[in-house]
Enzyme design. Structure first.
Site, mmCIF file in Angstrom:
data_model
loop_
_atom_site.group_PDB
_atom_site.id
_atom_site.type_symbol
_atom_site.label_atom_id
_atom_site.label_comp_id
_atom_site.label_asym_id
_atom_site.label_seq_id
_atom_site.Cartn_x
_atom_site.Cartn_y
_atom_site.Cartn_z
ATOM 1 N N ASP A 29 15.994 -38.908 -26.938
ATOM 2 C CA ASP A 29 14.642 -37.697 -26.354
ATOM 3 C C ASP A 29 15.919 -36.502 -26.579
ATOM 4 O OD1 ASP A 29 13.331 -35.832 -25.543
ATOM 5 O OD2 ASP A 29 13.437 -36.311 -23.473
ATOM 6 N N ASN A 31 15.037 -33.587 -26.298
ATOM 7 C CA ASN A 31 15.195 -31.788 -26.114
ATOM 8 C C ASN A 31 13.831 -32.176 -24.676
ATOM 9 O OD1 ASN A 31 12.251 -33.380 -26.469
ATOM 10 N ND2 ASN A 31 11.112 -31.344 -27.231
ATOM 11 N N ASP A 33 11.740 -34.342 -22.823
ATOM 12 C CA ASP A 33 10.219 -34.053 -22.358
ATOM 13 C C ASP A 33 10.188 -35.862 -22.464
ATOM 14 O OD1 ASP A 33 9.829 -35.488 -25.141
ATOM 15 O OD2 ASP A 33 8.764 -34.230 -25.781
ATOM 16 N N ASP A 37 12.971 -38.756 -29.987
ATOM 17 C CA ASP A 37 11.973 -37.948 -30.626
ATOM 18 C C ASP A 37 12.946 -38.015 -32.582
ATOM 19 O OD1 ASP A 37 14.420 -36.231 -30.137
ATOM 20 O OD2 ASP A 37 13.339 -35.429 -28.605
ATOM 21 N N ASP A 106 7.372 -46.327 -42.152
ATOM 22 C CA ASP A 106 6.143 -47.166 -42.206
ATOM 23 C C ASP A 106 5.249 -46.739 -42.229
ATOM 24 O OD1 ASP A 106 4.890 -48.936 -41.113
ATOM 25 O OD2 ASP A 106 6.181 -49.096 -39.182
ATOM 26 N N ASP A 203 2.725 -51.445 -43.241
ATOM 27 C CA ASP A 203 2.112 -52.332 -41.815
ATOM 28 C C ASP A 203 0.718 -53.338 -42.892
ATOM 29 O OD1 ASP A 203 1.664 -51.980 -38.955
ATOM 30 O OD2 ASP A 203 -0.282 -51.465 -39.298
ATOM 31 N N GLU A 260 4.224 -55.926 -43.375
ATOM 32 C CA GLU A 260 3.738 -56.747 -42.969
ATOM 33 C C GLU A 260 2.918 -57.705 -43.291
ATOM 34 O OE1 GLU A 260 2.813 -56.346 -37.880
ATOM 35 O OE2 GLU A 260 1.940 -54.995 -39.439
ATOM 36 N N HIS A 334 9.399 -54.394 -32.762
ATOM 37 C CA HIS A 334 7.670 -53.306 -31.755
ATOM 38 C C HIS A 334 6.803 -54.078 -31.026
ATOM 39 C CE1 HIS A 334 5.798 -52.587 -35.286
ATOM 40 N NE2 HIS A 334 5.256 -51.766 -34.846
ATOM 41 N N ASP A 335 6.281 -55.141 -31.791
ATOM 42 C CA ASP A 335 5.497 -55.877 -31.498
ATOM 43 C C ASP A 335 5.330 -56.935 -30.247
ATOM 44 O OD1 ASP A 335 3.552 -53.642 -32.529
ATOM 45 O OD2 ASP A 335 3.370 -55.232 -34.086
HETATM 46 C C1 GLC Z 1 1.009 -53.295 -36.806
HETATM 47 C C2 GLC Z 1 2.288 -52.517 -36.090
HETATM 48 C C3 GLC Z 1 1.061 -52.539 -34.488
HETATM 49 C C4 GLC Z 1 0.048 -52.920 -34.354
HETATM 50 C C5 GLC Z 1 -0.652 -53.277 -35.357
HETATM 51 C C6 GLC Z 1 -2.047 -51.801 -36.421
HETATM 52 O O1 GLC Z 1 1.086 -54.308 -36.362
HETATM 53 O O2 GLC Z 1 3.196 -53.292 -36.201
HETATM 54 O O3 GLC Z 1 2.425 -51.699 -33.826
HETATM 55 O O4 GLC Z 1 -0.695 -52.368 -33.228
HETATM 56 O O5 GLC Z 1 -0.186 -53.477 -36.647
HETATM 57 O O6 GLC Z 1 -1.504 -50.963 -36.893
HETATM 58 CA CA CA Z 2 11.876 -35.077 -27.167
#
Ligand code: GLC
Ligand code: CA
Length: 566
Positions: A29, A31, A33, A37, A106, A203, A260, A334-335
């Site tokens: 981050d 700035n 908040d 970013d 993405d 995605d 994905e 991230h999932d």
């Molecule tokens: C993919 C993304 C996930 C998102 C889902 C719907 O699986 O990696 O984070 O919630 O698609 O877009």
């Molecule tokens: Ca920020």
């Protein structure tokens, strides 16, 4: 002809690259908040250069109401204001390029946000220019459930119809049958590619084409609704759509693409990635992510059985090699839960050594490795103790579903979330031991893991034996030794429940990779056929690993040993 494709294929830059995944909201981050970013990412370019990665994948940075952390896009040509401005993005891209880093974005085009102007128009009536941009029905025509709970069909009063949303109700699915939708998407692609980005992570790309008969899906994993995969995954026109996208846009740029692909096995993936079919370079599959599921699906306490893991990884290694496709290699994103917690051992004693072992096992395979932010530090699952600390729509839905409908206790459900929630990967990147782990001067949008005083970048950089430097070496090895890109993979000792052993074979050289997935010392002897090769050590997570290897080796807990023969 085939042979030539194979050659050009072999030298593609993305085959020699290591990708680093940045989750912008949680990286840095700039700035104050509490939200990461673009300028924060820019600040950390020297760190990423030091690690040695080639490509950054940024999770969605477009304007979004953030119902699903940016996977609900309301404007594809604008930057999410909390992340910065278009100028910030252009500066980031330019500085990354100057530093030798590529950037892929993405692309989320299975659905938009319900706040996207297309949907705002579409929902107004059955006869407006956008009415067919989404999937509308007079009734709920099947049993499909949304990924984040409830039915996949939502009623819109103005239009007196139901629309499909495979994810949250704020994420209506686009109608790819409509050629106008496809052209809109291709324009978005051109917009970003013309800015000079280096590709896309796409995605849920396997869900684009819906079976127009909208068949009921099987009710599995103790769910309230049927699965939409039956009518969406690898649907009838998905390859036609991707070939069109490739022909009209992708083929005109020197880029990388990774789709994905939920619900896609290696045979199906061959159709997406076989170079001669001109669709995508590679896909992310979920086969290894599913190995610890139980009757409640992902939220289970099982550990991944090694023999099954080897079988799946080997299937993909073999298939992608054979079909002239390419693998993407990952333990975490991230999932998913943090790699070291899920596949290794995050105890004080073994966290670092097992994180290094996991890195070795994956990075010596054929394919493009993806490192998820913090993996190079051995970051662990979140330490949340209350449901209020979770932010993810999926976690909140699971908590409700498990405690209210399935009758699980709160404690048990919290334990399952601790093991598998997507928020495990989304806690702030741990930069140093100062307040908020150096991620932000303000209170972060999601709580920092309390272990940040110990597990952080500053400490890792000061310790020559850290997970960071080990990953740096793994990346450097891939750049130095072509056999890591090109060698043929061969699994050894498939039934061994403790050791993952495999070879990479070139014409005159070979690599042997030995990984101990247990906390025990294992006396290991390789098969007759491998014995002849006396090899030199190239990397190990134990300092006293033998320099030469013949046939027998004492493998320490979570030991990883890679030997090279010329
Ligand atoms: C993919 C993304 C996930 C998102 C889902 C719907 O699986 O990696 O984070 O919630 O698609 O877009
Ligand atoms: Ca920020």
């Amino acid at each position: 002809m085939m042979e030539m494709t194979k050659m050009s294929n072999k030298t593609a830059w993305w085959k020699k690259s290591v990708v680093y995944q940045v989750y912008p909201k949680s990286f840095c981050d700039s700035n104050g908040d509490g939200i990461g970013d673009l300028n924060g990412i820019r600040k950390k370019i020297p760190y990423l250069v030091k690690l040695g990665v080639d490509v950054l994948w940024l999770n969605p940075i477009y304007a979004s109401p953030q119902v699903d952390n940016g996977y609900d896009i309301s404007n594809y040509r604008e930057i999410e204001p909390t992340f910065g401005t278009m100028e910030d993005f252009e500066n980031l891209l330019a500085e990354a390029h100057e530093a030798g880093l590529k950037i892929i974005l993405d692309l989320v085009v299975n659905h938009t946000s319900d706040q996207h102007p297309w949907f705002q128009e579409s929902r107004k009536s059955k006869d407006n220019p956008y009415s067919d941009y989404y999937i509308w029905k007079d009734e709920v025509i099947n049993n499909w459930g949304s990924s984040f709970g409830g039915s996949a069909w939502e009623y819109a009063e103005e239009r007196a119809q139901y629309y499909l949303h495979c994810f949250a109700k704020e994420q209506p699915d686009l109608n790819w049958e409509n050629p106008k939708v496809r052209q809109e998407v291709y324009d978005i692609l051109r917009f970003w590619l013309d800015k000079g980005i280096d590709g896309f992570r796409m995605d849920v790309i396997s869900l684009l084409s819906k079976d127009q008969s909208f068949p009921d899906g099987p009710v599995i994993q103790n769910k309230a609704y049927g699965s939409y995969y039956a009518g969406c995954a690898n649907g009838p026109r998905v390859h036609e759509f991707l070939q069109e996208m490739n022909r009209e846009v992708l083929s005109k740029y020197d880029i990388m693409t990774v789709g994905e692909a939920p619900h896609t096995n290696a045979d199906e993936a061959a159709l997406y990635t076989d170079e001669s079919r001109k669709e995508l370079n590679m896909v992310f599959h979920f086969d290894h992510m599913h190995l610890d599921y139980d009757e409640n699906g992902k939220y289970a306490t099982n550990r991944v059985p090694l023999v099954a893991l080897k079988k799946i990884m080997t299937q993909w290694q073999d298939k992608m090699h054979e079909c002239n496709g390419w693998n993407s290699l990952y333990w975490c994103n991230h999932d998913q839960a943090r790699a070291v917690t899920r596949f290794g051992n995050d105890s004080e004693e073994y966290r670092e050594i097992s994180a290094k072992m996991l890195g070795t096992c994956l990075h010596m395979m054929q394919g493009t490795p993806y490192i998820y932010e913090g993996e190079e530090l051995g970051m662990t699952n979140a330490d949340f103790t209350r449901i209020e600390e979770y932010k993810d729509v999926e976690a909140l839905d699971i908590f409700k579903d498990f405690t209210e409908r399935k009758g699980f206790s709160k404690e048990d459900t919290l334990h399952l979330l601790h093991l598998k929630s997507r928020d495990n990967a989304r806690t702030p990147m741990q930069w140093d031991a100062s307040e908020n782990a150096g991620f932000s001067e303000a209170q972060p949008w999601i709580r920092v893991n309390a272990n940040y005083k110990k597990i952080n970048v500053e400490n890792a950089l000061a310790d020559s034996d850290s997970v960071f430097y080990y990953y740096q070496k793994l990346i450097a090895l891939r750049h130095e030794l072509p056999i890591i890109t090109d060698g043929v993979y061969e699994l050894l000792d498939a039934e061994n429940e403790k050791i993952y052993a495999y070879l990479r074979k070139g014409e005159k050289e070979s690599l042997i990779v030995l990984c101990n997935f247990t906390d025990e010392t294992v006396e290991y002897e390789v098969d007759e056929s491998v014995k002849a090769e006396r090899s030199e050590l190239v990397i190990s997570n134990y300092k006293d690993a033998p320099e030469k290897f013949a046939s027998k080796i004492t493998m320490k807990p979570y030991g990883a040993y890679v030997y090279y023969t010329k």
